[in-house]
Scaffold this motif. Sequence first.
Motif, mmCIF file in Angstrom:
data_model
loop_
_atom_site.group_PDB
_atom_site.id
_atom_site.type_symbol
_atom_site.label_atom_id
_atom_site.label_comp_id
_atom_site.label_asym_id
_atom_site.label_seq_id
_atom_site.Cartn_x
_atom_site.Cartn_y
_atom_site.Cartn_z
ATOM 1 N N PRO A 179 0.960 -1.232 -0.076
ATOM 2 C CA PRO A 179 -0.040 0.027 -0.086
ATOM 3 C C PRO A 179 0.868 1.389 -0.009
ATOM 4 O O PRO A 179 0.394 2.190 -0.815
ATOM 5 N N GLN A 180 2.038 1.315 0.721
ATOM 6 C CA GLN A 180 2.672 2.509 0.809
ATOM 7 C C GLN A 180 3.385 2.930 -0.363
ATOM 8 O O GLN A 180 3.700 3.992 -0.937
ATOM 9 N N MET A 181 3.700 1.692 -1.219
ATOM 10 C CA MET A 181 4.400 2.042 -2.291
ATOM 11 C C MET A 181 3.348 2.085 -3.709
ATOM 12 O O MET A 181 3.633 3.037 -4.531
ATOM 13 N N ARG A 182 2.325 2.023 -3.480
ATOM 14 C CA ARG A 182 1.147 2.075 -4.418
ATOM 15 C C ARG A 182 0.913 3.839 -4.124
ATOM 16 O O ARG A 182 0.686 4.378 -5.076
ATOM 17 N N ALA A 183 0.691 4.151 -2.923
ATOM 18 C CA ALA A 183 0.611 5.584 -2.805
ATOM 19 C C ALA A 183 1.639 6.410 -3.255
ATOM 20 O O ALA A 183 1.323 7.376 -3.953
ATOM 21 N N LEU A 184 2.917 6.206 -3.093
ATOM 22 C CA LEU A 184 3.982 6.728 -3.514
ATOM 23 C C LEU A 184 3.988 6.674 -5.182
ATOM 24 O O LEU A 184 4.389 7.817 -5.751
ATOM 25 N N HIS A 185 3.625 5.594 -5.582
ATOM 26 C CA HIS A 185 3.375 5.603 -7.004
ATOM 27 C C HIS A 185 2.426 6.818 -7.700
ATOM 28 O O HIS A 185 2.456 7.481 -8.621
ATOM 29 N N LYS A 186 1.247 6.843 -7.023
ATOM 30 C CA LYS A 186 0.218 8.001 -7.308
ATOM 31 C C LYS A 186 0.637 9.098 -7.272
ATOM 32 O O LYS A 186 0.606 10.145 -7.765
ATOM 33 N N ARG A 187 1.639 9.469 -6.016
ATOM 34 C CA ARG A 187 1.872 10.778 -5.578
ATOM 35 C C ARG A 187 3.098 11.294 -6.842
ATOM 36 O O ARG A 187 3.184 12.362 -7.063
ATOM 37 N N VAL A 188 3.899 10.447 -7.117
ATOM 38 C CA VAL A 188 5.013 10.703 -8.072
ATOM 39 C C VAL A 188 4.245 11.030 -9.400
ATOM 40 O O VAL A 188 4.526 11.968 -10.109
ATOM 41 N N LEU A 189 3.284 10.252 -9.780
ATOM 42 C CA LEU A 189 2.630 10.674 -11.143
ATOM 43 C C LEU A 189 2.007 12.100 -11.019
ATOM 44 O O LEU A 189 1.811 12.718 -12.031
ATOM 45 N N ALA A 190 1.176 12.014 -9.887
ATOM 46 C CA ALA A 190 0.706 13.345 -9.742
ATOM 47 C C ALA A 190 1.434 14.524 -9.514
ATOM 48 O O ALA A 190 1.186 15.801 -10.234
ATOM 49 N N LYS A 191 2.805 14.528 -9.158
ATOM 50 C CA LYS A 191 3.778 15.356 -8.963
ATOM 51 C C LYS A 191 4.093 15.752 -10.355
ATOM 52 O O LYS A 191 4.321 17.018 -10.814
ATOM 53 N N ARG A 192 4.534 14.753 -11.219
ATOM 54 C CA ARG A 192 4.809 15.160 -12.526
ATOM 55 C C ARG A 192 3.876 15.765 -13.381
ATOM 56 O O ARG A 192 4.070 16.694 -14.248
ATOM 57 N N ALA A 193 2.711 15.129 -13.167
ATOM 58 C CA ALA A 193 1.713 15.817 -14.037
ATOM 59 C C ALA A 193 1.209 17.382 -13.650
ATOM 60 O O ALA A 193 1.154 18.206 -14.512
ATOM 61 N N SER A 194 1.501 17.714 -12.541
ATOM 62 C CA SER A 194 1.475 19.100 -11.918
ATOM 63 C C SER A 194 2.524 19.701 -12.289
ATOM 64 O O SER A 194 2.470 20.936 -12.796
ATOM 65 N N ASP A 195 3.703 19.147 -12.112
ATOM 66 C CA ASP A 195 5.054 20.018 -12.759
ATOM 67 C C ASP A 195 4.820 20.438 -14.370
ATOM 68 O O ASP A 195 5.136 21.534 -14.747
ATOM 69 N N ALA A 196 4.375 19.329 -15.046
ATOM 70 C CA ALA A 196 3.983 19.485 -16.437
ATOM 71 C C ALA A 196 3.394 20.687 -16.930
ATOM 72 O O ALA A 196 3.454 21.674 -17.554
ATOM 73 N N GLN A 197 2.099 20.701 -16.072
ATOM 74 C CA GLN A 197 1.082 21.875 -16.127
ATOM 75 C C GLN A 197 1.547 23.197 -15.818
ATOM 76 O O GLN A 197 1.651 24.425 -16.382
ATOM 77 N N LYS A 198 2.324 23.291 -14.701
ATOM 78 C CA LYS A 198 2.970 24.432 -14.123
ATOM 79 C C LYS A 198 4.186 24.912 -15.108
ATOM 80 O O LYS A 198 4.315 26.271 -15.321
ATOM 81 N N ALA A 199 4.866 24.081 -15.734
ATOM 82 C CA ALA A 199 5.711 24.559 -16.788
ATOM 83 C C ALA A 199 5.164 24.869 -18.036
ATOM 84 O O ALA A 199 5.585 25.984 -18.602
ATOM 85 N N LYS A 200 3.910 24.418 -18.328
ATOM 86 C CA LYS A 200 3.258 25.092 -19.432
ATOM 87 C C LYS A 200 3.007 26.527 -19.311
ATOM 88 O O LYS A 200 2.948 27.376 -19.933
ATOM 89 N N GLU A 201 2.293 26.645 -17.894
ATOM 90 C CA GLU A 201 1.728 28.048 -17.583
ATOM 91 C C GLU A 201 2.906 28.961 -17.564
ATOM 92 O O GLU A 201 2.708 30.102 -18.107
ATOM 93 N N ALA A 202 3.971 28.430 -16.990
ATOM 94 C CA ALA A 202 5.312 29.563 -16.996
ATOM 95 C C ALA A 202 5.574 29.838 -18.331
ATOM 96 O O ALA A 202 6.071 31.012 -18.677
ATOM 97 N N GLU A 203 5.793 29.052 -19.289
ATOM 98 C CA GLU A 203 6.304 29.391 -20.537
ATOM 99 C C GLU A 203 5.239 30.173 -21.167
ATOM 100 O O GLU A 203 5.491 31.323 -21.954
ATOM 101 N N ALA A 204 3.916 30.267 -20.873
ATOM 102 C CA ALA A 204 3.073 31.049 -21.417
ATOM 103 C C ALA A 204 2.938 32.409 -20.970
ATOM 104 O O ALA A 204 2.632 33.406 -21.696
ATOM 105 N N ARG A 205 3.578 32.550 -19.771
ATOM 106 C CA ARG A 205 3.808 33.672 -19.197
ATOM 107 C C ARG A 205 5.111 34.492 -19.491
ATOM 108 O O ARG A 205 5.601 35.471 -19.044
ATOM 109 N N GLY A 206 6.051 33.543 -20.154
ATOM 110 C CA GLY A 206 7.301 34.161 -20.566
ATOM 111 C C GLY A 206 8.197 33.992 -19.623
ATOM 112 O O GLY A 206 9.348 34.569 -19.532
ATOM 113 N N GLU A 207 8.091 32.908 -18.529
ATOM 114 C CA GLU A 207 9.043 32.613 -17.457
ATOM 115 C C GLU A 207 9.986 31.492 -18.022
ATOM 116 O O GLU A 207 9.480 30.803 -18.787
ATOM 117 N N ASP A 208 10.935 31.299 -17.075
ATOM 118 C CA ASP A 208 11.858 30.087 -17.200
ATOM 119 C C ASP A 208 11.323 29.110 -16.398
ATOM 120 O O ASP A 208 11.397 29.281 -15.114
#
Length: 397
Positions: free
Chosen positions: A307-336
């Motif tokens: 169960p702990q590793m399953r929860a970790l797997h979900k957190r990692v995937l959620a973190k990566r999806a969130s980072d990808a979305q934030k990176a797109k928003e930052a590029e749209a604002r002209g940020e690095d």
Amino acid sequence: MSKISTLGHRLHRGEVSYDFVGKRRLWYGVSILITVAAVVGLVVNGLKLGIEFSGGAVFTTPKTSISSSQAQDRIAGDTAGHHATIQKLGNGGLRIQVSDISTATSKDVQQKIGEDLKITPSKIDAEIVGPSWGKEISRKALQGLIIFLVLVVVYLAIAFEWRMAAAALVALLHDITITTGVYAIVGFEVTPGTVIGLLTILGYSLYDTVVVFDGLKEATRGITKQNQRTYSEAANRSLNGTLVRSINTTVVALLPVAALLFIGGGLLGAGVLNDIALALFVGLTAGAYSSIFIATPIVADLKEREPQMRALHKRVLAKRASDAQKAKEAEARGEDPRDLDEYDDEADHPEDDDEEATASAAAGVVAPRSQGATRSPRTPSGSRGTRGRNRPSGKRR
């Protein structure tokens, strides 16, 4: 520095990596095919037991000009219906081994061999081995193998955990099956030297597996406290870090064994070396393969079901999806986007600041928080205020 050494350093640092664990289904399929082929060969051909296990007689002649192939043709049909294995010895004599014959029959065979080879029968040394001795050796060898496997599982379960013990046991059984199957397919005789070689390669295989597991244990310690990589990814990185070491160890061990098998047994005709050399060569190769492609992927499969590793797997995937979305928003604002990653890394590990403060307090030093060390909340315009480096966020200068 050699290319292999450079590659080893890059693998250890994680600069390059091959996804062994991610492609574990492929390795499982390859291992199943090899194992099935070994089992089929074992069932169809069976093991060719030496006289030490089946009983029989060994006849040693004095020096003669007759070759082993000529002797095979001359004595054909004069060995009481049993196949004779003939080897040319270094002193010029012949070693004729006839399995599964009795003491009374051996005297008649000795007489006929002398007549066929034009050698006085009394000058031919005969050694009789009873089948009861071979059965006792087989039983002792099987008992030793079972005790060895049990002790290995108990030790690994205590030193590491039961999942690693189970994976190591599967890898060892994998190596035993393949080595035994190769013996059946090739048709080499199984002698006490074969048993010694088999037990030896189990030790080598276990050594490789323990080295990999030790690195895996260190790499995955406290893995649930982060959200950067899953257990399988951490296991794969650890495996890549010990890859070159495992390969180098195996190659160094295989070189003298290959010399015994191909040069000693093949070119020089020292057939008595083939039994132990083949077991060592096949077993060492299978052991290196199983420690990399079988043992670690099995551990990752078992751990990912927790169960702990399953929860970790979900957190990692959620973190990566969130980072990808934030990176797109930052590029749209002209940020690095790299500034965004830096900020998120600090936010993901606030315990670093707490540990630093605790260490300072333990040393009797109180470090006041400066304005530059305080994280500022995001402003409506998307800027991040003052950072720890006392510079505004945004594009790098």
